[in-house]
Write a protein that holds these residues in place. Structure first.
Motif, PDB file in Angstrom:
ATOM      1  N   PRO A  32       0.776  -1.284  -0.171  1.00 41.67           N
ATOM      2  CA  PRO A  32       0.141  -0.028  -0.025  1.00 41.67           C
ATOM      3  C   PRO A  32       0.981   1.243   0.094  1.00 41.67           C
ATOM      4  CG  PRO A  32      -0.041  -1.306   2.091  1.00 41.67           C
ATOM      5  CD  PRO A  32       0.773  -1.997   1.266  1.00 41.67           C
ATOM      6  N   PHE A  33       0.111   2.322  -0.674  1.00 43.46           N
ATOM      7  CA  PHE A  33       0.920   3.498  -0.823  1.00 43.46           C
ATOM      8  C   PHE A  33       0.730   4.343   0.778  1.00 43.46           C
ATOM      9  CE2 PHE A  33       0.721   8.308  -1.526  1.00 43.46           C
ATOM     10  CZ  PHE A  33       1.956   8.306  -1.836  1.00 43.46           C
ATOM     11  N   CYS A  34       2.057   4.634   1.249  1.00 46.59           N
ATOM     12  CA  CYS A  34       1.710   5.385   2.830  1.00 46.59           C
ATOM     13  C   CYS A  34       1.943   6.833   2.748  1.00 46.59           C
ATOM     14  CB  CYS A  34       2.651   4.480   3.581  1.00 46.59           C
ATOM     15  SG  CYS A  34       2.251   2.822   3.958  1.00 46.59           S
ATOM     16  N   GLY A  35       2.206   7.269   1.504  1.00 44.19           N
ATOM     17  CA  GLY A  35       2.190   8.861   1.625  1.00 44.19           C
ATOM     18  C   GLY A  35       3.694   9.388   1.106  1.00 44.19           C
ATOM     19  N   ASP A  36       3.822  10.510   1.123  1.00 47.16           N
ATOM     20  CA  ASP A  36       5.192  11.181   0.776  1.00 47.16           C
ATOM     21  C   ASP A  36       6.155  11.455   2.340  1.00 47.16           C
ATOM     22  OD1 ASP A  36       3.071  13.308  -1.125  1.00 47.16           O
ATOM     23  OD2 ASP A  36       4.700  12.036  -2.061  1.00 47.16           O
ATOM     24  N   ILE A  37       7.270  11.203   1.888  1.00 50.52           N
ATOM     25  CA  ILE A  37       8.210  11.088   2.847  1.00 50.52           C
ATOM     26  C   ILE A  37       9.130  12.326   2.368  1.00 50.52           C
ATOM     27  CG2 ILE A  37       9.684   9.527   1.976  1.00 50.52           C
ATOM     28  CD1 ILE A  37      10.395   8.747   4.845  1.00 50.52           C
ATOM     29  N   ASP A  38       9.846  13.367   3.251  1.00 50.94           N
ATOM     30  CA  ASP A  38      10.569  14.487   3.129  1.00 50.94           C
ATOM     31  C   ASP A  38      12.000  13.983   2.939  1.00 50.94           C
ATOM     32  OD1 ASP A  38      11.663  17.004   2.665  1.00 50.94           O
ATOM     33  OD2 ASP A  38      11.413  17.529   4.807  1.00 50.94           O
ATOM     34  N   MET A  39      12.069  13.120   1.532  1.00 50.35           N
ATOM     35  CA  MET A  39      13.346  12.677   1.434  1.00 50.35           C
ATOM     36  C   MET A  39      13.673  12.995  -0.097  1.00 50.35           C
ATOM     37  SD  MET A  39      15.018   8.850   1.336  1.00 50.35           S
ATOM     38  CE  MET A  39      14.881   8.667   3.110  1.00 50.35           C
ATOM     39  N   ARG A  40      14.914  13.640  -0.533  1.00 53.09           N
ATOM     40  CA  ARG A  40      14.934  14.015  -1.619  1.00 53.09           C
ATOM     41  C   ARG A  40      16.300  13.697  -2.318  1.00 53.09           C
ATOM     42  NH1 ARG A  40      17.442  18.916  -3.983  1.00 53.09           N
ATOM     43  NH2 ARG A  40      18.076  19.416  -1.789  1.00 53.09           N
ATOM     44  N   ILE A  41      16.438  13.419  -3.580  1.00 50.59           N
ATOM     45  CA  ILE A  41      17.890  13.121  -3.930  1.00 50.59           C
ATOM     46  C   ILE A  41      18.000  14.503  -5.029  1.00 50.59           C
ATOM     47  CG2 ILE A  41      19.353  11.707  -5.538  1.00 50.59           C
ATOM     48  CD1 ILE A  41      17.155   9.344  -4.955  1.00 50.59           C
ATOM     49  N   SER A  42      19.243  14.984  -4.769  1.00 52.64           N
ATOM     50  CA  SER A  42      19.518  16.229  -5.333  1.00 52.64           C
ATOM     51  C   SER A  42      20.178  15.992  -6.994  1.00 52.64           C
ATOM     52  CB  SER A  42      20.158  17.101  -4.671  1.00 52.64           C
ATOM     53  OG  SER A  42      21.726  16.675  -4.337  1.00 52.64           O
ATOM     54  N   ARG A  43      20.552  16.891  -7.602  1.00 53.60           N
ATOM     55  CA  ARG A  43      20.913  16.738  -9.004  1.00 53.60           C
ATOM     56  C   ARG A  43      22.338  16.099  -8.858  1.00 53.60           C
ATOM     57  NH1 ARG A  43      23.096  19.015 -14.069  1.00 53.60           N
ATOM     58  NH2 ARG A  43      21.592  18.294 -15.754  1.00 53.60           N
ATOM     59  N   ASP A  44      23.064  16.486  -8.015  1.00 51.23           N
ATOM     60  CA  ASP A  44      24.455  15.835  -7.548  1.00 51.23           C
ATOM     61  C   ASP A  44      24.567  14.418  -7.063  1.00 51.23           C
ATOM     62  OD1 ASP A  44      23.878  16.400  -4.990  1.00 51.23           O
ATOM     63  OD2 ASP A  44      25.453  17.842  -4.681  1.00 51.23           O
ATOM     64  N   GLY A  45      23.231  14.090  -6.929  1.00 52.69           N
ATOM     65  CA  GLY A  45      23.272  12.528  -6.355  1.00 52.69           C
ATOM     66  C   GLY A  45      23.429  12.328  -4.981  1.00 52.69           C
ATOM     67  N   ARG A  46      23.130  13.484  -4.227  1.00 48.43           N
ATOM     68  CA  ARG A  46      23.031  13.524  -2.668  1.00 48.43           C
ATOM     69  C   ARG A  46      21.658  13.180  -2.193  1.00 48.43           C
ATOM     70  NH1 ARG A  46      27.484  18.412  -1.899  1.00 48.43           N
ATOM     71  NH2 ARG A  46      29.088  17.209  -2.174  1.00 48.43           N
ATOM     72  N   TRP A  47      21.608  12.282  -1.150  1.00 48.69           N
ATOM     73  CA  TRP A  47      20.376  11.940  -0.594  1.00 48.69           C
ATOM     74  C   TRP A  47      20.146  13.111   0.837  1.00 48.69           C
ATOM     75  CZ3 TRP A  47      16.918   7.592  -1.171  1.00 48.69           C
ATOM     76  CH2 TRP A  47      17.269   6.744  -2.355  1.00 48.69           C
ATOM     77  N   HIS A  48      18.968  13.716   0.729  1.00 44.19           N
ATOM     78  CA  HIS A  48      18.550  14.421   2.044  1.00 44.19           C
ATOM     79  C   HIS A  48      17.254  14.119   2.509  1.00 44.19           C
ATOM     80  CE1 HIS A  48      21.331  17.652   0.120  1.00 44.19           C
ATOM     81  NE2 HIS A  48      21.056  16.782  -0.853  1.00 44.19           N
ATOM     82  N   TYR A  49      17.403  14.281   3.973  1.00 43.71           N
ATOM     83  CA  TYR A  49      16.086  14.070   4.650  1.00 43.71           C
ATOM     84  C   TYR A  49      15.909  15.093   5.599  1.00 43.71           C
ATOM     85  CZ  TYR A  49      12.984  11.902   8.005  1.00 43.71           C
ATOM     86  OH  TYR A  49      11.892  11.514   8.724  1.00 43.71           O
TER      87      TYR A  49
END
Length: 193
Positions: A32-49
């Protein structure tokens, strides 16, 4: 809709993966889809939370192993029990190194991503040339797996351009490289040659 998980919750539910070889079959899982999480992968490949870079390389590798790009053009972290949507600025991976090796089919390019994945340029992992919508410059990608691409960083792209063969075309030359017997275009140069 369920409450989105925290990264630690997702990591905990994936502990069983550490013992298995290869990547999990995320394309076969339909939790099941549980929603959005505040995680992002920037253009330089870095993961952020929550706006901060994720510093633990092992955590990034774990998350990248369950990343999926669906037909809705969204990216998800998928486990057998839940699916959460994350943001990806461009491509989820970045090619940071390229090596040319010999093979039975002639030269082959081996690309290495920012998380250490190794990908051979071939029919299943093609070079995809796009144009950056903001700058108009070439934006080269390599298919890493399924629908997940890696942006080739500028230094690696310049290396490919230097190693490319110039083939005459009307008004200039086309730059091509060969890997596993397949030719891949890096684009055209007006008036070159």
């Amino acid at each position: 809709m369920n409450k989105p998980s925290e990264p630690g919750d997702i990591a905990s539910s994936l502990q069983f993966l550490k013992k298995k070889q290869g990547l999990p079959p995320v394309h076969n899982w339909n939790p099941p889809f549980c929603g959005d999480i505040d995680m992002r992968i920037s253009r330089d490949g870095r993961w952020h939370y929550n706006g901060s870079p994720i510093g633990r390389e092992a955590m990034v590798k774990l998350f990248s192993s369950v990343l999926r790009h669906d037909d809705d053009d969204c990216y998800y972290l998928v486990t057998p029990v839940e699916m959460v949507r994350i943001q990806v600025d461009d491509a989820p991976f970045v090619i940071v190194q390229a090596e040319v090796q010999s093979s039975d089919n002639g030269p082959e390019y081996l690309f290495i991503t920012n998380i250490g994945d190794k990908v051979t340029l071939d029919k299943d992992h093609p070079l995809i040339m796009k144009e950056d919508s903001q700058t108009g410059e070439p934006a080269p990608y390599v298919r890493v797996r399924d629908r997940l691409n890696a942006l080739i960083n500028r230094n690696v792209f310049y290396q490919l351009v230097e190693e490319a063969v110039e083939l005459p075309v009307e008004g200039g030359v086309e730059l091509k490289i060969t890997s596993q017997g397949e030719e891949y275009s890096l684009g055209r140069v007006e008036g070159g040659g």
